[in-house]
Scaffold this motif. Structure first.
Motif, mmCIF file in Angstrom:
data_model
loop_
_atom_site.group_PDB
_atom_site.id
_atom_site.type_symbol
_atom_site.label_atom_id
_atom_site.label_comp_id
_atom_site.label_asym_id
_atom_site.label_seq_id
_atom_site.Cartn_x
_atom_site.Cartn_y
_atom_site.Cartn_z
ATOM 1 N N GLN A 1 0.829 -1.212 0.000
ATOM 2 C CA GLN A 1 0.000 0.000 0.000
ATOM 3 C C GLN A 1 0.857 1.252 0.000
ATOM 4 O OE1 GLN A 1 -2.907 -0.126 -0.843
ATOM 5 N NE2 GLN A 1 -4.344 -1.171 0.510
ATOM 6 N N SER A 2 1.938 1.220 0.751
ATOM 7 C CA SER A 2 2.825 2.382 0.805
ATOM 8 C C SER A 2 3.433 2.662 -0.565
ATOM 9 C CB SER A 2 3.928 2.131 1.838
ATOM 10 O OG SER A 2 4.859 3.187 1.839
ATOM 11 N N GLU A 3 3.841 1.617 -1.258
ATOM 12 C CA GLU A 3 4.448 1.779 -2.583
ATOM 13 C C GLU A 3 3.459 2.361 -3.580
ATOM 14 O OE1 GLU A 3 7.901 1.043 -5.174
ATOM 15 O OE2 GLU A 3 7.564 1.283 -3.032
ATOM 16 N N LEU A 4 2.235 1.847 -3.563
ATOM 17 C CA LEU A 4 1.241 2.338 -4.514
ATOM 18 C C LEU A 4 0.735 3.729 -4.145
ATOM 19 C CD1 LEU A 4 -0.865 -0.859 -5.354
ATOM 20 C CD2 LEU A 4 1.084 0.117 -6.564
ATOM 21 N N ALA A 5 0.707 4.039 -2.864
ATOM 22 C CA ALA A 5 0.245 5.370 -2.446
ATOM 23 C C ALA A 5 1.154 6.463 -2.999
ATOM 24 C CB ALA A 5 0.185 5.447 -0.931
ATOM 25 N N LYS A 6 2.436 6.178 -3.116
ATOM 26 C CA LYS A 6 3.376 7.162 -3.661
ATOM 27 C C LYS A 6 3.063 7.500 -5.116
ATOM 28 C CE LYS A 6 7.129 5.143 -0.928
ATOM 29 N NZ LYS A 6 8.386 4.351 -1.048
ATOM 30 N N LEU A 7 2.412 6.575 -5.808
ATOM 31 C CA LEU A 7 2.182 6.725 -7.242
ATOM 32 C C LEU A 7 0.760 7.157 -7.562
ATOM 33 C CD1 LEU A 7 3.924 3.368 -8.180
ATOM 34 C CD2 LEU A 7 4.938 5.640 -8.292
ATOM 35 N N SER A 8 -0.059 7.354 -6.537
ATOM 36 C CA SER A 8 -1.464 7.664 -6.736
ATOM 37 C C SER A 8 -1.661 9.150 -7.000
ATOM 38 C CB SER A 8 -2.275 7.265 -5.500
ATOM 39 O OG SER A 8 -2.122 5.888 -5.232
ATOM 40 N N GLU A 9 -2.658 9.468 -7.814
ATOM 41 C CA GLU A 9 -2.998 10.867 -8.060
ATOM 42 C C GLU A 9 -3.444 11.512 -6.754
ATOM 43 O OE1 GLU A 9 -4.544 12.269 -12.054
ATOM 44 O OE2 GLU A 9 -5.707 10.471 -11.696
ATOM 45 N N GLY A 10 -2.865 12.656 -6.449
ATOM 46 C CA GLY A 10 -3.211 13.339 -5.211
ATOM 47 C C GLY A 10 -2.845 12.548 -3.971
ATOM 48 N N HIS A 11 -2.033 11.479 -4.155
ATOM 49 C CA HIS A 11 -1.645 10.583 -3.064
ATOM 50 C C HIS A 11 -2.876 10.030 -2.344
ATOM 51 C CE1 HIS A 11 2.604 11.472 -3.580
ATOM 52 N NE2 HIS A 11 2.279 12.753 -3.670
ATOM 53 N N GLN A 12 -3.951 9.807 -3.110
ATOM 54 C CA GLN A 12 -5.177 9.232 -2.560
ATOM 55 C C GLN A 12 -5.572 8.013 -3.380
ATOM 56 O OE1 GLN A 12 -8.199 12.332 -1.043
ATOM 57 N NE2 GLN A 12 -7.376 13.241 -2.901
ATOM 58 N N VAL A 13 -6.180 7.021 -2.711
ATOM 59 C CA VAL A 13 -6.635 5.823 -3.410
ATOM 60 C C VAL A 13 -8.093 5.555 -3.076
ATOM 61 C CG1 VAL A 13 -4.353 4.766 -3.516
ATOM 62 C CG2 VAL A 13 -5.839 4.283 -1.561
ATOM 63 N N THR A 14 -8.748 4.800 -3.939
ATOM 64 C CA THR A 14 -10.159 4.476 -3.775
ATOM 65 C C THR A 14 -10.443 3.120 -4.403
ATOM 66 O OG1 THR A 14 -12.419 5.180 -4.317
ATOM 67 C CG2 THR A 14 -10.720 5.685 -5.936
ATOM 68 N N LEU A 15 -11.522 2.499 -3.960
ATOM 69 C CA LEU A 15 -12.017 1.292 -4.615
ATOM 70 C C LEU A 15 -12.974 1.628 -5.756
ATOM 71 C CD1 LEU A 15 -12.631 -1.065 -1.573
ATOM 72 C CD2 LEU A 15 -10.902 -1.346 -3.346
ATOM 73 N N GLY A 16 -13.217 2.919 -5.946
ATOM 74 C CA GLY A 16 -14.068 3.340 -7.043
ATOM 75 C C GLY A 16 -15.460 2.751 -6.966
ATOM 76 N N ALA A 17 -16.005 2.391 -8.108
ATOM 77 C CA ALA A 17 -17.361 1.851 -8.161
ATOM 78 C C ALA A 17 -17.454 0.428 -7.639
ATOM 79 C CB ALA A 17 -17.879 1.898 -9.594
ATOM 80 N N TYR A 18 -16.309 -0.266 -7.514
ATOM 81 C CA TYR A 18 -16.370 -1.647 -7.032
ATOM 82 C C TYR A 18 -17.040 -1.739 -5.670
ATOM 83 C CZ TYR A 18 -12.962 -2.664 -10.713
ATOM 84 O OH TYR A 18 -12.305 -2.795 -11.919
ATOM 85 N N ASN A 19 -16.882 -0.716 -4.871
ATOM 86 C CA ASN A 19 -17.461 -0.712 -3.532
ATOM 87 C C ASN A 19 -18.326 0.521 -3.371
ATOM 88 O OD1 ASN A 19 -17.828 -1.387 -0.737
ATOM 89 N ND2 ASN A 19 -16.333 0.192 -0.234
ATOM 90 N N ARG A 20 -19.635 0.332 -3.243
ATOM 91 C CA ARG A 20 -20.556 1.449 -3.065
ATOM 92 C C ARG A 20 -21.270 1.287 -1.724
ATOM 93 N NH1 ARG A 20 -23.180 1.204 -9.101
ATOM 94 N NH2 ARG A 20 -21.444 2.169 -10.214
ATOM 95 N N PRO A 21 -20.688 1.796 -0.651
ATOM 96 C CA PRO A 21 -21.259 1.577 0.683
ATOM 97 C C PRO A 21 -22.624 2.213 0.874
ATOM 98 C CG PRO A 21 -19.467 3.177 0.769
ATOM 99 C CD PRO A 21 -19.447 2.578 -0.607
ATOM 100 N N TRP A 22 -22.983 3.178 -0.001
ATOM 101 C CA TRP A 22 -24.278 3.835 0.185
ATOM 102 C C TRP A 22 -25.429 3.012 -0.379
ATOM 103 C CZ3 TRP A 22 -20.503 5.485 -3.208
ATOM 104 C CH2 TRP A 22 -20.786 5.399 -4.550
ATOM 105 N N ARG A 23 -25.137 1.888 -1.060
ATOM 106 C CA ARG A 23 -26.208 1.091 -1.666
ATOM 107 C C ARG A 23 -26.948 0.307 -0.597
ATOM 108 N NH1 ARG A 23 -24.874 -2.905 -5.246
ATOM 109 N NH2 ARG A 23 -26.794 -2.662 -6.360
#
Length: 336
Positions: free
Chosen positions: A314-336
Motif C-alpha cells: 500500500q505504501s508503494e502504490l500510495a506514492k504513485l497515486s494521483e493526489g496521493h489518494q486511493v479508492t475502490l471506485g465503483a467496485y465498492n458502493r457503501p451507500w447502496r
C-alpha cells in the motif's frame, strides 16, 4: 471451486516502459501506434514500427503477451487508416488487438479471422448482453469492463458469458464514458477518441506568476497552484473551480483506483485479467506498480485463505497515486 489468479496486464507507452513491465512481472503489456488510432496518443510516447517490432520480440521471447490498442473510433473519410492499423497488428504478430469501433471489429473479424479480438473499455459494455453481442457478431474473446460497475455487477456479467472479463486494478479514474470526453471536446474541439489524448498538449498553457502557477486548457483556467504544491497536468475533470463562492475539485478529486484489498474477491468471481492504467506514465511508475501487483497476485496464488495486504504494498502504490489518494471506485458502493 478455487480459481486461478487473474493475469496482470500493464501499460507500455514506450519501449523502456514495456521492458519495465515485462521485467517486473507483467503477464501481458498493452501498447499502441504513434498516431490517432491510439487513445493515448501523447506527444513523445508510443511506438513506431521499429520500436514496435523490438518490443514485441522482447515480450514474446519471455513468454509475455502483447496486446495492441487500436481503441479510438475511426473518423469520417479515414476508415482506411484504422484498417491499416489492424492489418499492421496482424502482420506484427501481436497476441490480440483491443478495439472499440464496431465497424473495425467487423473488418478485423472478416480480414483476419485468426486474430484474437478484445473489446476495449471504450466500447462501454456494461452488461453481459453487450458482451455476448460482440462475441456472437465478431468473435470477441475478452472484454474490458468500464470502471462504473460494482463487484457484484461484474460477477453478474461473468456468470452470464463465456467471454473473458478484464477489469481495471490501478490508476486514474474517468468520470466520462471511458474516454468519450465531452469536457475535452468542449474546451478544445478534440478528445481522446478523436486525437488520442486527454487535454492535447498544444492547448495546454502554464503561467507562472509570483507565488503561484496557473494552468489553462485552450485559455480556460483549470487550476492555480501555490509554490508548495505540485502542479498537475490540466484536465478539466480534475480542475479546481469556484462554485458558490468556494474553490474545490468540482467534478473529480485527483485519486487513483487501487484494488489490493479486494484482490481475493476479484479472483473468486472469475476475473480473467486485471489492468493497470497509465500508458502516459514513466517506466519507473510502470515498474513499481507492476512489481507490487505481481507480489500481491503471487501471494494470493500461494495462500488464498490467509491473504492479507502488506503495508509495504500500500505504501508503494500510495506514492504513485494521483493526489496521493486511493479508492475502490465503483467496485465498492457503501451507500447502496
Amino acid at each position: 471451486m478455487q480459481r486461478k489468479v487473474p493475469q496482470l496486464v500493464c501499460p507500455a507507452g514506450s519501449l523502456p516502459a514495456l521492458k519495465a513491465a515485462v521485467d517486473h512481472g507483467a503477464d501481458a503489456v498493452y501498447l499502441g501506434y504513434r498516431n490517432d488510432t491510439n487513445a493515448r496518443n501523447f506527444a513523445g510516447l508510443n511506438f513506431d514500427e521499429k520500436a514496435m517490432r523490438e518490443g514485441i520480440r522482447y515480450a514474446q521471447s519471455r513468454r509475455r503477451g502483447v496486446l495492441m490498442a487500436i481503441n479510438t473510433f475511426a473518423q469520417p473519410g479515414r476508415f482506411a487508416d484504422w484498417q491499416r492499423a489492424v492489418d499492421g497488428a496482424a502482420e506484427l504478430g501481436v497476441d490480440a488487438v483491443i478495439l472499440a469501433d464496431i465497424g473495425l471489429l467487423a473488418y478485423a473479424r472478416q480480414r483476419h479471422p485468426e486474430l484474437r479480438l478484445h473489446l476495449s473499455v471504450q466500447g462501454s459494455a456494461t452488461s453481459y448482453e453487450a458482451v455476448n453481442f460482440v462475441q456472437r457478431e465478431f468473435g470477441v474473446q475478452r472484454a474490458v469492463l468500464p470502471r462504473v460497475l460494482t463487484l457484484a455487477q461484474v460477477e453478474t456479467v461473468i456468470r452470464n458469458t463465456s467471454v473473458e472479463i478484464e477489469v481495471f486494478a490501478f490508476g486514474s479514474l474517468c468520470v466520462m464514458n471511458e474516454g468519450r470526453c465531452w469536457l475535452s471536446s468542449y474546451a478544445t474541439g478534440e478528445s481522446p477518441n478523436t486525437v488520442g489524448a486527454c487535454s492535447p498538449a498544444k492547448y495546454v498553457q502554464w503561467e507562472r506568476s509570483p507565488g503561484q502557477m496557473a494552468t489553462r486548457l485552450n485559455g480556460i483556467l483549470i487550476d492555480r497552484f501555490g509554490n508548495d504544491e505540485a502542479a498537475g497536468y490540466p484536465t478539466l475533470c480534475k480542475g479546481r473551480f469556484e462554485v458558490g463562492g468556494e474553490v474545490y475539485y468540482a467534478l473529480e478529486e485527483p485519486t487513483s483506483l487501487n484494488v489490493l484489498e479486494i484482490l481475493p474477491a476479484i479472483a473468486d468471481i472469475g476475473v480473467a485479467a486485471i489492468k493497470v492504467e497509465g500508458r502516459q506514465r514513466s517506466p519507473i511508475y510502470v515498474a513499481q506498480v507492476t512489481r507490487t501487483l505481481r507480489a500481491a497476485l503471487d501471494e494470493l496464488a500461494r495462500d488464498r485463505q490467509h491473504f492479507s495486504v502488506k503495508p509495504a504494498w500500500q505504501s508503494e502504490l500510495a506514492k504513485l497515486s494521483e493526489g496521493h489518494q486511493v479508492t475502490l471506485g465503483a467496485y465498492n458502493r457503501p451507500w447502496r
